[in-house]
Design a protein around this motif. Structure first.
Motif, PDB file in Angstrom:
ATOM      1  N   ALA A 291     -38.149   7.183  -6.394  1.00  0.00           N
ATOM      2  CA  ALA A 291     -37.428   6.067  -7.007  1.00  0.00           C
ATOM      3  C   ALA A 291     -37.436   4.844  -6.106  1.00  0.00           C
ATOM      4  CB  ALA A 291     -35.993   6.483  -7.310  1.00  0.00           C
TER       5      ALA A 291
ATOM      6  N   HIS B  45     -30.108   2.499  -6.587  1.00  0.00           N
ATOM      7  CA  HIS B  45     -30.548   3.652  -7.381  1.00  0.00           C
ATOM      8  C   HIS B  45     -29.424   4.680  -7.535  1.00  0.00           C
ATOM      9  CE1 HIS B  45     -33.283   6.481  -9.203  1.00  0.00           C
ATOM     10  NE2 HIS B  45     -32.955   7.406  -8.310  1.00  0.00           N
TER      11      HIS B  45
ATOM     12  N   THR C 107     -31.872  -0.839  -1.737  1.00  0.00           N
ATOM     13  CA  THR C 107     -32.594  -0.240  -2.859  1.00  0.00           C
ATOM     14  C   THR C 107     -32.093   1.169  -3.141  1.00  0.00           C
ATOM     15  OG1 THR C 107     -34.557  -1.539  -2.306  1.00  0.00           O
ATOM     16  CG2 THR C 107     -34.883   0.368  -3.733  1.00  0.00           C
TER      17      THR C 107
ATOM     18  N   ARG D 144     -39.121   1.247  -7.011  1.00  0.00           N
ATOM     19  CA  ARG D 144     -38.311   0.027  -7.042  1.00  0.00           C
ATOM     20  C   ARG D 144     -38.837  -1.013  -6.051  1.00  0.00           C
ATOM     21  NH1 ARG D 144     -32.453   0.072  -8.720  1.00  0.00           N
ATOM     22  NH2 ARG D 144     -32.191   1.810 -10.162  1.00  0.00           N
TER      23      ARG D 144
END
Length: 347
Positions: free
Chosen positions: A279, A262, A258, A283
């Motif tokens: 973020a 990003h 992840t 996510r």
């Protein structure tokens, strides 16, 4: 199985990688496979089974026949066969094992790297489970018939490293009657143990010395002019700066994937760690298959103490503790790989 001892009866110990030499489809091959996957307790472990020739339903039938339909704690069959026509039968709702055995269908022209990425993804998802994961690769014979030998050897080496890192164990099937002696001799040293069925003697076991290192037969850096190979929008050949096993390790942990997704989307530049934390939390909460993080603070701890330092060690970013920010460098080949991985995982 003809009255000969099974691998479960042989003093094998707990090697992380085993080469299983037996004729494909024989009772010896199938019985030994389940012996190695179940060890002492069928329900006491996780099962990852890769099939390259048989449909998942047939691999499930082998399990049924050998274990009286006992189920492992968790199980996934990675379908890397060229023909997925019978995959649906493996998930028949009338089958008692269908609720335990999930099927992960790879693209019909899947290559060794696709298999490696799938296994890394599932191992990462199970990293926090208390049960040990056992992996079956069925089979090396099919891989060696379909792909360059170096690519197959690189996959074996990378999977060995993943098993060492995660505490998983694996056995890989090879039909010795389908290959010349040179092929068998090439792959033997890559394993901690070799279990071989000899018609006159039953099962024999050869183990590497305790202080022996497995040869890797792989480059630690990309060859000059290496290719990204995953993004048609990249007109030029761009070298991938990481070895095959390093790349699989990078994407083996869901949170690190992840984070990398990003960073890929942000592009080169400086990013505050607080922004990265927010973020990643956002996510992860948006991905149905993922467990939601306990708190932003737990995400911060894992990023600051584990994932960001690992990416910094590989030169993907620079970590500045004083300013609580990172400098992301980026690499078009790595980002192309991540786009491909993100598409596989998230659609």
């Amino acid at each position: 199985m003809g009255g000969s001892p099974t691998p479960a009866d042989v003093a094998l110990g707990e090697p992380s990688s085993v080469l299983l030499l037996a004729p494909s489809g024989s009772d010896f091959d199938e019985g030994a496979c389940v012996d190695l996957m179940t060890a002492d307790d069928v329900s006491g472990g996780n099962v990852l089974s890769v099939t390259l020739t048989q449909p998942p339903a047939e691999r499930m039938t082998v399990w049924n026949r050998q274990t009286s339909e006992q189920s492992p704690a968790r199980a996934i069959i990675v379908d890397a066969s060229a023909d997925h026509g019978e995959t649906e039968s493996a998930t028949d709702p009338e089958d008692d094992l269908s609720s335990t055995f999930a099927v992960d269908v790879l693209r019909s022209n899947a290559e060794p790297v696709d298999i490696g990425m799938a296994l890394a993804r599932h191992l990462g998802a199970w990293e926090s489970t208390p049960e040990q994961t056992r992996i079956c690769l069925h089979s090396l014979t099919t891989l060696l018939d379909s792909f360059d030998r170096d690519a197959v050897v690189s996959l074996i080496s990378a999977l060995n490293d993943l098993c060492d890192a995660t505490g998983a164990t694996a056995h890989h099937h090879l039909d010795p009657t389908a290959h010349d002696d040179g092929v068998v001799a090439t792959v033997r040293p890559l394993y901690d143990a070799v279990i071989e069925h000899v018609p006159e003697d039953g099962w024999t076991v050869t183990q590497a010395p305790d202080d022996a290192e497995r040869p890797s037969f792989r480059r630690s850096t990309a060859p000059p002019g290496g290719t990204a190979g995953t993004d048609p929008s990249c007109p030029e050949t761009i070298p991938m700066p990481y070895s095959f096993d390093q790349t699989l390790d990078l994407i083996s942990v869901p949170r690190r994937r992840t984070l990398l997704y990003h960073l890929k989307d942000l592009g080169v530049g400086t990013v505050p760690i607080d922004e990265l934390v927010d973020a990643v939390v956002t996510r992860e909460r948006a991905i149905p298959a993922r467990e939601s993080p306990d708190s932003p603070e737990s995400v911060r701890v894992s990023l600051v103490h584990a994932h960001l330092p690992k990416l910094a060690d590989l030169g993907i970013l620079e970590l500045d503790a004083e300013s609580a920010a990172i400098q992301y460098h980026g690499n078009p080949a790595l980002e192309s790989f991540l786009r491909y991985m993100e598409t596989l995982e998230l659609g």
